[in-house]
Enzyme design. Structure first.
Site, PDB file in Angstrom:
ATOM      1  N   GLU A 155       8.354   4.500   1.094  1.00 50.47           N
ATOM      2  CA  GLU A 155       8.908   4.415   2.444  1.00 50.47           C
ATOM      3  C   GLU A 155       9.908   3.259   2.477  1.00 50.47           C
ATOM      4  O   GLU A 155       9.712   2.234   1.833  1.00 50.47           O
ATOM      5  CB  GLU A 155       7.793   4.174   3.463  1.00 50.47           C
ATOM      6  CG  GLU A 155       6.882   5.367   3.580  1.00 50.47           C
ATOM      7  CD  GLU A 155       5.905   5.256   4.743  1.00 50.47           C
ATOM      8  OE1 GLU A 155       6.134   4.485   5.668  1.00 50.47           O
ATOM      9  OE2 GLU A 155       4.899   5.986   4.688  1.00 50.47           O
ATOM     10  N   ALA A 255       2.084 -11.191  -4.817  1.00 44.74           N
ATOM     11  CA  ALA A 255       0.826 -11.412  -4.094  1.00 44.74           C
ATOM     12  C   ALA A 255       1.088 -11.358  -2.593  1.00 44.74           C
ATOM     13  O   ALA A 255       2.185 -11.684  -2.135  1.00 44.74           O
ATOM     14  CB  ALA A 255       0.254 -12.765  -4.482  1.00 44.74           C
ATOM     15  N   CYS A 263      -0.105   5.855   1.543  1.00 44.32           N
ATOM     16  CA  CYS A 263      -0.471   6.408   0.231  1.00 44.32           C
ATOM     17  C   CYS A 263      -1.564   5.634  -0.498  1.00 44.32           C
ATOM     18  O   CYS A 263      -2.623   6.194  -0.794  1.00 44.32           O
ATOM     19  CB  CYS A 263       0.758   6.485  -0.658  1.00 44.32           C
ATOM     20  SG  CYS A 263       1.912   7.733  -0.126  1.00 44.32           S
ATOM     21  N   ARG A 331       0.409   2.618   9.353  1.00 44.61           N
ATOM     22  CA  ARG A 331      -0.837   3.092   8.765  1.00 44.61           C
ATOM     23  C   ARG A 331      -1.414   2.065   7.784  1.00 44.61           C
ATOM     24  O   ARG A 331      -0.710   1.615   6.875  1.00 44.61           O
ATOM     25  CB  ARG A 331      -0.631   4.447   8.079  1.00 44.61           C
ATOM     26  CG  ARG A 331      -0.583   5.581   9.107  1.00 44.61           C
ATOM     27  CD  ARG A 331      -0.297   6.901   8.472  1.00 44.61           C
ATOM     28  NE  ARG A 331       1.113   7.026   8.112  1.00 44.61           N
ATOM     29  CZ  ARG A 331       1.638   8.104   7.558  1.00 44.61           C
ATOM     30  NH1 ARG A 331       0.870   9.132   7.279  1.00 44.61           N
ATOM     31  NH2 ARG A 331       2.934   8.156   7.286  1.00 44.61           N
TER      32      ARG A 331
HETATM   33  C1  UDX Z   1       3.850   4.104  -2.549  1.00 44.65           C
HETATM   34  C2  UDX Z   1       4.365   4.352  -3.977  1.00 44.65           C
HETATM   35  O1  UDX Z   1       5.172   3.235  -4.396  1.00 44.65           O
HETATM   36  C3  UDX Z   1       5.132   5.649  -4.037  1.00 44.65           C
HETATM   37  O2  UDX Z   1       5.551   5.901  -5.368  1.00 44.65           O
HETATM   38  C4  UDX Z   1       4.199   6.758  -3.561  1.00 44.65           C
HETATM   39  O3  UDX Z   1       4.749   8.006  -3.658  1.00 44.65           O
HETATM   40  C5  UDX Z   1       3.769   6.474  -2.139  1.00 44.65           C
HETATM   41  O4  UDX Z   1       3.101   5.213  -2.109  1.00 44.65           O
HETATM   42  P1  UDX Z   1       4.853   3.137  -0.286  1.00 44.65           P
HETATM   43  O5  UDX Z   1       3.448   3.199   0.206  1.00 44.65           O
HETATM   44  O6  UDX Z   1       5.932   3.664   0.568  1.00 44.65           O
HETATM   45  O7  UDX Z   1       4.974   3.875  -1.699  1.00 44.65           O
HETATM   46  O8  UDX Z   1       5.227   1.589  -0.526  1.00 44.65           O
HETATM   47  P2  UDX Z   1       5.152   0.547  -1.718  1.00 44.65           P
HETATM   48  O9  UDX Z   1       6.467  -0.125  -1.802  1.00 44.65           O
HETATM   49  O10 UDX Z   1       4.619   1.117  -2.962  1.00 44.65           O
HETATM   50  O11 UDX Z   1       4.108  -0.526  -1.128  1.00 44.65           O
HETATM   51  C6  UDX Z   1       2.756  -0.185  -0.844  1.00 44.65           C
HETATM   52  C7  UDX Z   1       1.999  -1.395  -0.366  1.00 44.65           C
HETATM   53  O12 UDX Z   1       1.819  -2.345  -1.404  1.00 44.65           O
HETATM   54  C8  UDX Z   1       2.671  -2.151   0.770  1.00 44.65           C
HETATM   55  O13 UDX Z   1       1.698  -2.562   1.698  1.00 44.65           O
HETATM   56  C9  UDX Z   1       3.298  -3.334   0.078  1.00 44.65           C
HETATM   57  O14 UDX Z   1       3.482  -4.444   0.919  1.00 44.65           O
HETATM   58  C10 UDX Z   1       2.263  -3.622  -0.998  1.00 44.65           C
HETATM   59  N1  UDX Z   1       2.807  -4.324  -2.161  1.00 44.65           N
HETATM   60  C11 UDX Z   1       3.704  -3.720  -2.973  1.00 44.65           C
HETATM   61  C12 UDX Z   1       2.363  -5.620  -2.452  1.00 44.65           C
HETATM   62  O15 UDX Z   1       1.533  -6.196  -1.734  1.00 44.65           O
HETATM   63  N2  UDX Z   1       2.862  -6.236  -3.574  1.00 44.65           N
HETATM   64  C13 UDX Z   1       3.752  -5.646  -4.413  1.00 44.65           C
HETATM   65  O16 UDX Z   1       4.130  -6.277  -5.414  1.00 44.65           O
HETATM   66  C14 UDX Z   1       4.202  -4.354  -4.099  1.00 44.65           C
END
Ligand code: UDX
Length: 450
Positions: A155, A255, A263, A331
């Site tokens: 997203e 972190a 997802c 969400r």
């Molecule tokens: C994720 C997957 O990356 C994607 O490939 C899949 O199809 C759907 O789920 P999304 O949920 O949109 O995508 O966001 P993403 O950028 O992956 O972040 C997910 C969560 O992890 C967020 O809450 C983000 O803040 C957190 N996050 C991400 C961290 O806390 N640290 C990180 O280093 C990366």
């Protein structure tokens, strides 16, 4: 190529618009009359950078249309994509497949000519088999192939991810279907996107395994961050040192307050269930789910620490409410657990988000909503950054300090530097940073810890 996408939610809408942009003829079908009406007017049901323009331009040029009538759209299509939701089932956390199977039952009578049914929704291993069984049972005569083609869109960066994917996974055992899928994604060959052909079951599992691995990586660095706080180390330095190892990689080692979104939380729980149901428990993923759940609420402890343990009666400003920047999606956002915990501790919460305020109001009704980070900071005893929106990266610290009752900043995404904030007179707390007063003496701390 004629494509019908069933489900105009996040995945369906982004995929439909991008396929249309490649030149395919796309119809997005959804049961939600209001949503389809809005899309026909050119209004978006979700916020995703670039989507509005992409939908409007492709609709204008006649490649993208919207409908509530499945029958005609399926009859004409060479490819039917199932992109409906698979939410966590209440009670057991398994992916709820009722929408996927309902679509399979609905499309079966309409299929005409060789049709490739593509499951894009995230579904447990074996769902493709069941979709195929449902269709064949209803229509033994249908010339159909069922393919698994999971999406990996993030997203906030979904269009970029669609057009420049790390890989495209196509799971099917039918050669004709494979050719149709190759034709569908042909525009991406030019961008040299690797296409991985697998069996259907492997493709279904790839999606869950990839999401669970990324969620594990985040949870791992979050626990290392907790350790850093005890030992007087800086998690950003540790993550950089670890991530430079090519075998590990630097991504998803930031972190923070724990992962959220549509997802990771849902897919990790569903994978745990799949493992348990198949007598192959995934203990690492089980732990990831538990650690992440506790973490979100535990972030309130950080705020309490910055306020010397006294949250009751204090006003706390929270900026960044959505689960990540560039989306209006609330969400499983860490802000929900954090704000609820602060309220439970007797704190009064003010909040601001650049885009997600309307969605936030539904999840968090007892909050004072403010239209800027500065009004949110007004008279606050502490300000918490929960989501790293670009808008928060260069706040006017003087203005912020002046507005606040007490200059206390809790930065759950480490977007500021502790020394800089302290120079401006703030009490600053990040994640995985040396404790408040111990900045300059990590070695002593380490010695005492040993
Ligand atoms: C994720 C997957 O990356 C994607 O490939 C899949 O199809 C759907 O789920 P999304 O949920 O949109 O995508 O966001 P993403 O950028 O992956 O972040 C997910 C969560 O992890 C967020 O809450 C983000 O803040 C957190 N996050 C991400 C961290 O806390 N640290 C990180 O280093 C990366």
């Amino acid at each position: 190529m004629r494509i019908t996408v069933v489900g105009a939610g996040y995945v369906g809408l982004v995929s439909g618009a991008c396929f249309a942009d490649f030149g395919h003829q796309v119809t997005c079908v959804d049961k939600d009359v209001g949503k389809i009406r809005a899309l026909k007017r050119g209004d978006m049901p979700i916020y995703e950078p670039g989507l509005l323009e992409l939908v409007r331009s492709n609709a204008r040029e006649g490649r993208l249309s919207f409908s509530t009538f499945l029958a005609g759209a399926v009859k004409r299509a060479e490819v039917v994509m199932i992109a409906v939701g698979t939410p966590s089932r209440r009670g057991d956390g398994c992916a709820d497949l009722s929408y996927v199977y309902a679509v399979a039952r609905e499309i079966a009578p309409r299929i005409s000519g060789f049709t490739v049914v593509v499951v894009k929704s995230t579904v447990p291993v074996g769902t493709g088999d069941e979709v195929e069984r449902i269709i064949r049972e209803a229509r033994p005569d249908a010339d159909v192939a069922v393919v698994s083609n999971p999406e990996f869109l993030r997203e906030g960066a979904a269009i970029r991810d669609f057009k420049h994917p790390d890989r495209i996974v196509i799971g099917c055992e039918d050669e004709r279907a494979r050719q149709v899928m190759a034709e569908l994604y042909r525009p991406l060959y030019i961008n040299a996107a690797p296409i991985l052909g697998t069996r259907r079951r492997a493709a279904e599992l790839i999606k869950y395994a990839a999401n669970a691995f990324l969620a594990t990586k985040i949870t791992f660095i979050n626990e290392i961050a907790d350790l850093c706080e005890k030992l007087g180390a800086d998690v950003q330095e540790v993550a950089r040192g670890v991530g430079l190892d090519n075998r590990i990689g630097s991504k998803f080692l930031h972190a923070g307050p724990g992962f959220g979104g549509s997802c990771f939380p849902k897919d990790t729980v569903a994978l745990v269930k799949i493992g348990q149901d198949n007598q192959a428990p995934l203990r690492i993923v089980e732990t990831v789910v538990a650690v992440n759940d506790q973490r979100k609420r535990a972030m309130a402890g950080k705020v309490a620490l910055a306020l010397d343990g006294a949250v009751r009666g204090k006003t706390i400003g929270v900026i960044g409410l959505t689960f990540k920047p560039n989306t209006d999606d609330m969400r499983e956002a860490p802000s929900i657990a954090l704000i609820t915990a602060l309220q439970d501790m007797g704190g009064k919460v003010k909040a601001h988000d650049p885009i997600g305020m309307e969605q936030a109001k539904a999840a968090l009704p007892d909050v004072i909503y403010c239209d800027s980070p500065y009004s949110c900071a007004e008279n606050a005893d502490a300000l918490v950054i929960v989501t790293e929106w670009e808008q928060f990266r260069a706040l006017d610290l003087g203005r912020l300090k002046q507005a606040m009752a007490r200059p206390v900043l809790i930065d759950l995404r480490n977007i500021y530097r502790a020394d800089e904030l302290r120079k401006h007179g703030f009490r600053y707390l990040g994640v995985g940073k040396p404790p408040l007063e111990a900045d300059s003496r990590p070695t002593e701390l380490l010695r005492s810890a040993l």
